[in-house]
Scaffold this active site. Sequence first.
Site, PDB file in Angstrom:
ATOM      1  N   GLY A 176      26.831  27.373 170.719  1.00 38.94           N
ATOM      2  CA  GLY A 176      26.166  26.163 170.253  1.00 38.94           C
ATOM      3  C   GLY A 176      24.955  25.870 171.097  1.00 38.94           C
ATOM      4  O   GLY A 176      24.647  26.602 172.044  1.00 38.94           O
ATOM      5  N   GLY A 177      24.246  24.780 170.733  1.00 42.18           N
ATOM      6  CA  GLY A 177      23.027  24.449 171.443  1.00 42.18           C
ATOM      7  C   GLY A 177      23.241  24.092 172.894  1.00 42.18           C
ATOM      8  O   GLY A 177      22.373  24.290 173.733  1.00 42.18           O
TER       9      GLY A 177
ATOM     10  N   ASP B 157      28.070  13.658 165.558  1.00 40.74           N
ATOM     11  CA  ASP B 157      28.036  14.914 164.801  1.00 40.74           C
ATOM     12  C   ASP B 157      29.388  15.145 164.129  1.00 40.74           C
ATOM     13  O   ASP B 157      29.976  16.219 164.234  1.00 40.74           O
ATOM     14  CB  ASP B 157      27.680  16.089 165.718  1.00 40.74           C
TER      15      ASP B 157
ATOM     16  N   GLY C 294      25.966  25.177 174.796  1.00 48.67           N
ATOM     17  CA  GLY C 294      26.719  26.142 175.564  1.00 48.67           C
ATOM     18  C   GLY C 294      27.570  27.054 174.710  1.00 48.67           C
ATOM     19  O   GLY C 294      27.621  26.922 173.485  1.00 48.67           O
ATOM     20  N   ASP C 295      28.250  27.983 175.368  1.00 45.40           N
ATOM     21  CA  ASP C 295      29.118  28.946 174.709  1.00 45.40           C
ATOM     22  C   ASP C 295      30.575  28.533 174.896  1.00 45.40           C
ATOM     23  O   ASP C 295      30.931  27.821 175.842  1.00 45.40           O
ATOM     24  CB  ASP C 295      28.916  30.347 175.303  1.00 45.40           C
ATOM     25  N   VAL C 296      31.426  28.997 173.985  1.00 45.00           N
ATOM     26  CA  VAL C 296      32.848  28.678 174.036  1.00 45.00           C
ATOM     27  C   VAL C 296      33.641  29.971 174.148  1.00 45.00           C
ATOM     28  O   VAL C 296      33.390  30.935 173.420  1.00 45.00           O
ATOM     29  CB  VAL C 296      33.291  27.893 172.784  1.00 45.00           C
TER      30      VAL C 296
END
Length: 984
Positions: A694-695, A825, A697-699
């Site tokens: 995502g904008g 969101d 960070g990463d998961v």
Amino acid sequence: MLISLTHSSNMLTGKHTIFRQRKTLYLLCFLIFFSIANSTEIEILLKFKSSIQNSSTTVFDTWRDDSAACNFSGIACDPQGLVKEISIPQQDLEGEIPFDAICELKSLQKIDLGGNSIGGNIGEGIRNCTKLQYLDLGYNSLNGKVPDLSSLTEMKFLNLNASGISGPFPWKSLENLTPLEFLSLGDNPFEKNPFPLEVLNLKSLYWLYLTNSSIEGKIPEGIGNLTNLQNLELSDNLLSGEIPASITKLTKLWQLELYNNSFTGKIPAGFGNLTGLINFDASTNFLLGDLSELKSLTRIVSLQLFENQLAGPIPEEFGEFKFLEELSLYTNKLTGTLPQALGSWSDFNYIDVAENSLTGAIPPNMCNKGKMSDLLLLQNHFTGSIPESYANCSSLVRFRVNNNSLSGIVPAGIWNLPNLEILDFRSNQFQGPISTSIGNSKSLAQLFLSNNQFSGELPESISQATSLVSIYLSSNQIEGKIPDGIGNLKMLNALYLDSNMLSAEIPTSLSQCESLNDINLSNNYLTGEIPDSLGSLSSLNSLNLSENKLSGEIPVSLSSPRLSLLDLSNNRLVGPVPFSLSLEAYNESFVGNPGLCSQAHRISYLRPCGSDSGEHSGEFSGRFMTIVVCLVVGTVVSLGSFVCFIYIKMRRNDHDHWIKGPSESWEMRPYHVISFSEEDIIKSIKRENLIGQGGSGDVYKVVVNGMNLAVKHVWRSDLGERQRWQSTAAMLGKKAVHSPEYEAEVATLSSLRHVNVVKLYCSISGEGSHLLVYEYLVNGSLWDRMHTCQKTEMDWNIRYEIAVGAARGLEYLHHGCNRPVIHRDVKSRNILLDEDLKPRIADFGLAKIMHVRADGRDSTRVVAGTHGYIAPEYAYTYKVNEKSDVYSFGVVLMELVTGKRPLEPELGEDKDLVQWVNGKLRSNADMIDLVDSGISDTMKEDAVKVLRIALHCTVRVPALRPSMRMVVQMLEEAEPGKLTKGHH
């Protein structure tokens, strides 16, 4: 004689004595009765107080058993000392009203508890309040049906507006309430019902509010008999047919609201008789004809007729209206000119006549009083220039005249209007430069100047307009270079400078615009290399640099943002196309660059790298890169071996050092009892564990001690891609760095405790990034289960439980925290499902912890959310509150009911799911036909109940949307089979 007089005197004295004794006895009896009655009334009031048990208000401080009831705050008594009024509005009261008890107050005439958060049912006990004249329970969180009210025959004032009641309303009982003067029942999810004819017998009514009450059919002609009406509001219903001619008899009307229905025909003849009309709104209907019937409405202040099919000219008389402040006529078929005197007399607030066929000049005096906020003339045929007077209109927030035939030079003062947020001059014939004063426009968020003849250089000062979110300058004659300071625009989301005459290099500072989503610099004369730093823009979705004179190699870093559009065609680029960009999606992205070559024959129209001996530079470059790669790999291997050696040595020398090392370099904060260490998490942050991006960070999915976790790697926005992707060893020894924003957000998120909100176990912070460790939900998101290859067949019971659970999670965020948490969101992708398909609200990357101002609003101006879910107010403002989340959740409810995505081709051009549903209903479609075919026929009626709630959540005006607390209660009332059992 004397004896007779004496005897008479004695008799009189005796009678007086008896009278005094009787008087004393009566007084004593009254006092005893009053004492008993007062004692009973105190008990009743204290029972009422105990039922409102969750209140934090101080209004009950005076309610004590050692005080007289008439001394209680909010209580008024009659001359006999009996309770006549209970008036406690807008005190944040909660709990339930014990009507069985308070209706034992035999003299009770008024109950005013409006504007609180009271729940529960109204209950049959209210029927015993037979003396009641005034009842206000509006704007509460009640549930269930309204009982029969026939016994309240003295009622004059009844307000249940937006109270949360539902089901069928007892319209029949209104026949007995003939004294009614004020009736407000709107904004409640009633069952569909024709216009209630019982209302037509209430001849004393001066106020009738039935907006948003599920009323269908036609307005009967009998409405004209309610000649005392001053306010008539029937908006946002399912009404159709023509506006009845008899409405012209209501000469006392000062407000008439009919918007968002399906009215047809013309404005009735004689409408001009309503000369006292101040507010008239019949927008969003199918009205025909012209505006000639309105030219005698000389007292009109607000006229709203947008989104109809009205034609003909705007009467010249409108220019003479002395009180007109608001005029919205957009999306009609109006022709002719705007009256040139329009707005000259009054404190004109706004005008919106967009999407018509109006011609002529812009009236010069609409900001004559200096209060106009919106000047919206877009998509017409206006000609001439912009009057100089608007350069002094400092109150302007939106100035939109796009898609006209305007020309000339824009008055200099317009570029730096202090409150201007949207400046939209697209598709006209404006000329001249963009003034250097634009840097003083500190509120400017959206700048639309495409398709004009603006010339000169883009001023460096534009970099000082730091609120800019969008810059659209396509198809002009702008020359020179892109300002070096453009990186100061941290909020910039879209940059369109294509089809101009820009030259020089692309400034490297562009990579500092960390919110950039779209960049289009095509069809210019830009030179130099593509900045490698563009690849660090994690939010970048579209990059078009085609039709320039760019040289050098394509940066490998451009593969990092995972672009949906990449166009580098027709430049002078050389060398190999990076392997990671050699994808089918970018098949035409590299044409017109003879110096490019393809690795492993992946792009058919490019020569294979190294195949053409004549391309010495490309061959040399490839060999050079190979050598560099070998050297880098060798160096990394050596460093890796050294780190491993040090690590092993440290482990041997001090067994506890590995545990101590990370704790000194990483800061771990647990928020629940956990059974893992920071080492367990850090060592699992590997590319093979990546499950989402995502904008912010990463998961990663991390499994520790048999426990599944989701770890969000949130990096600092000022770090480049290379800095973000660091090995665990490289981050050791770095001191944790926290931003105030991060601290504030995590502090709030860590305190959240709710079964329907994803659990945050801990945070781990380092110098360059933060790790947020959440629970892992095995069934992914609601979006996955409804719209992707992972789609799961879900019957209505499952969908309903997901809706209720997600609603409760949002209700907790809005109402259960010390300060409201606005998600910003809400969408089906951010509703995660556990192994039992129970929902959790997730991804607070855009969450805003509200700091409520004096006016109750948030001043955030960052564009947030996802298209299809974004509330309509986002189109013109960036101010958000809980009602923006409510709208987005309403879209999710529509997804669950219809099975459709918020945006998809079958919904029609420029339509989203909300517009599609409303359009179908406006075309008299049966709501049951909108229900997903995957829901069984026996459950479709239950799904329709939730669709009605979704319609309430997605109404255009935020104030008319229910709170999440009310949404939860409405959903609970819509439990499958619940209401059906009551009817059969």
